[in-house]
Design an enzyme around this catalytic site. Structure first.
Site, mmCIF file in Angstrom:
data_model
loop_
_atom_site.group_PDB
_atom_site.id
_atom_site.type_symbol
_atom_site.label_atom_id
_atom_site.label_comp_id
_atom_site.label_asym_id
_atom_site.label_seq_id
_atom_site.Cartn_x
_atom_site.Cartn_y
_atom_site.Cartn_z
ATOM 1 N N HIS A 106 -6.160 0.184 -12.721
ATOM 2 C CA HIS A 106 -5.002 -0.352 -12.001
ATOM 3 C C HIS A 106 -5.159 -0.011 -10.530
ATOM 4 O O HIS A 106 -5.639 1.074 -10.187
ATOM 5 C CB HIS A 106 -3.713 0.280 -12.530
ATOM 6 C CG HIS A 106 -2.557 0.178 -11.588
ATOM 7 N ND1 HIS A 106 -2.122 1.242 -10.814
ATOM 8 C CD2 HIS A 106 -1.750 -0.854 -11.276
ATOM 9 C CE1 HIS A 106 -1.099 0.859 -10.079
ATOM 10 N NE2 HIS A 106 -0.849 -0.406 -10.337
ATOM 11 N N VAL A 109 -1.998 -1.986 -3.355
ATOM 12 C CA VAL A 109 -1.770 -1.638 -1.948
ATOM 13 C C VAL A 109 -0.622 -2.506 -1.451
ATOM 14 O O VAL A 109 -0.538 -3.687 -1.775
ATOM 15 C CB VAL A 109 -3.028 -1.837 -1.065
ATOM 16 C CG1 VAL A 109 -4.030 -0.723 -1.295
ATOM 17 C CG2 VAL A 109 -3.685 -3.185 -1.307
ATOM 18 N N ARG A 110 0.259 -1.917 -0.659
ATOM 19 C CA ARG A 110 1.470 -2.647 -0.300
ATOM 20 C C ARG A 110 2.009 -2.189 1.059
ATOM 21 O O ARG A 110 1.719 -1.090 1.522
ATOM 22 C CB ARG A 110 2.539 -2.455 -1.380
ATOM 23 C CG ARG A 110 2.895 -1.005 -1.622
ATOM 24 C CD ARG A 110 3.768 -0.830 -2.865
ATOM 25 N NE ARG A 110 4.067 0.584 -3.102
ATOM 26 C CZ ARG A 110 3.296 1.396 -3.817
ATOM 27 N NH1 ARG A 110 2.189 0.935 -4.376
ATOM 28 N NH2 ARG A 110 3.630 2.664 -3.980
#
Length: 300
Positions: A106, A109-110
């Site tokens: 998993h 990035v945000r």
């Protein structure tokens, strides 16, 4: 000075790059793209691969949503955000290989920014990646964490240990008293020492995901497996489902902001099983996962 356009351009390119590399590695299936619009503002593009040569199911999502009011999941911990408009953009992915010896991975990035006329914007970056093996392998765990450490080191020697611990704490199923996997990196609310440095850290984490995961796929994809390993994989996938539906912030944020449900729940595996009060036999590879690999430790 924040540059939302630069962040969005990077995220779109990152989605393209990751999908291209993983599709080539799979060699059999391709990602199907589904663009969507959010009624409250914004949208995204979901890309899903299924029934491939390696990946039973995987998704790499880009989303960029905005609105005039934040959901309770955001303002509960940050009351100063109440009354601000917001934009949230990011790339989130989960890959579920068919072979039980290839771990699930998993990554996310945000970027988030909340604005109000006459006041300084509130913004931060977040993200990370974590590995969920079904059968432990020391070489894989060490490589995964060494790559994560190398991505963080240019930004300070304290960054990797802090983000690793954050990951161990975050991806923990309290009701099971066990971690989801062997960890990696997790960070949120990151905005120091400024936009360029913070954006650089997010890019370093995003860029290193393929360096961390691809060699593991290539080492394990040819290993033979039987129904025993498959059944254990399906059982352990249940932990993945439990975490994402009970604890995951991104899932809660997406659902509370009226995001696209199909995209938000893309992370769930295609097949999974639960068994009442199951325990691994002592001395087996299944027991080793619990006794050795699901114990937080210094991998590098």
């Amino acid at each position: 000075m924040t540059d939302k356009a630069a962040v969005k351009a990077y995220l779109l390119e990152l989605q393209d790059r990751i999908c291209g590399v993983l599709q080539t590695e799979d060699g059999q299936a391709s990602f199907k793209e589904d663009s969507w619009a959010r009624e409250g503002g914004g949208g995204g593009r979901s890309r899903v691969i299924t029934e491939g040569g390696i990946f039973e199911k995987g998704g790499v999502n880009f989303s960029h949503v905005h609105g005039t009011q934040l959901p309770p999941s955001a303002t509960a911990a940050r009351p100063e955000l109440t009354g601000r408009s917001f934009e949230a953009m990011g790339v989130s992915l989960v890959m579920h290989p068919e072979n039980p010896y290839v771990p699930t991975s998993h990554a996310n990035v945000r970027f988030f920014i909340a604005e109000k006329p006459g006041e300084e914007p509130v913004w931060w970056f977040g993200g990370g990646y974590d590995l969920t093996p079904y059968y432990g392998n020391l070489e894989d765990c060490q490589h995964w964490h060494q790559t994560a450490k190398a991505a963080c080191d240019p930004f300070g020697e304290e960054v990797y240990p802090r983000f690793k611990q954050w990951c161990d704490d975050y991806f923990f199923l309290k009701h099971r008293n066990e971690p989801r996997g062997v960890g990696g990196l997790f960070f949120d609310d990151y905005n120091q020492p400024g936009f360029e440095q913070s954006f650089g850290l997010m890019r370093s984490v995003g860029d290193s995901y393929l360096e961390a995961y691809l060699p593991i796929i290539q080492r394990r994809k040819g290993m033979s497996w039987s129904e025993r390993e498959r059944q254990f994989q399906l059982y352990r996938r249940g932990r993945y489902v439990e975490f994402n539906l009970v604890y995951d912030r991104g899932t809660l944020f997406g659902l509370q902001t009226g995001g696209r449900t199909e995209s938000i729940l893309m992370s769930l595996p295609p097949q999974v099983r639960w068994e009442y009060d199951w325990q691994p036999e002592p001395g087996t590879a299944e027991a080793e996962l619990y006794d050795v690999y699901l114990q937080p430790q210094a991998w590098v």
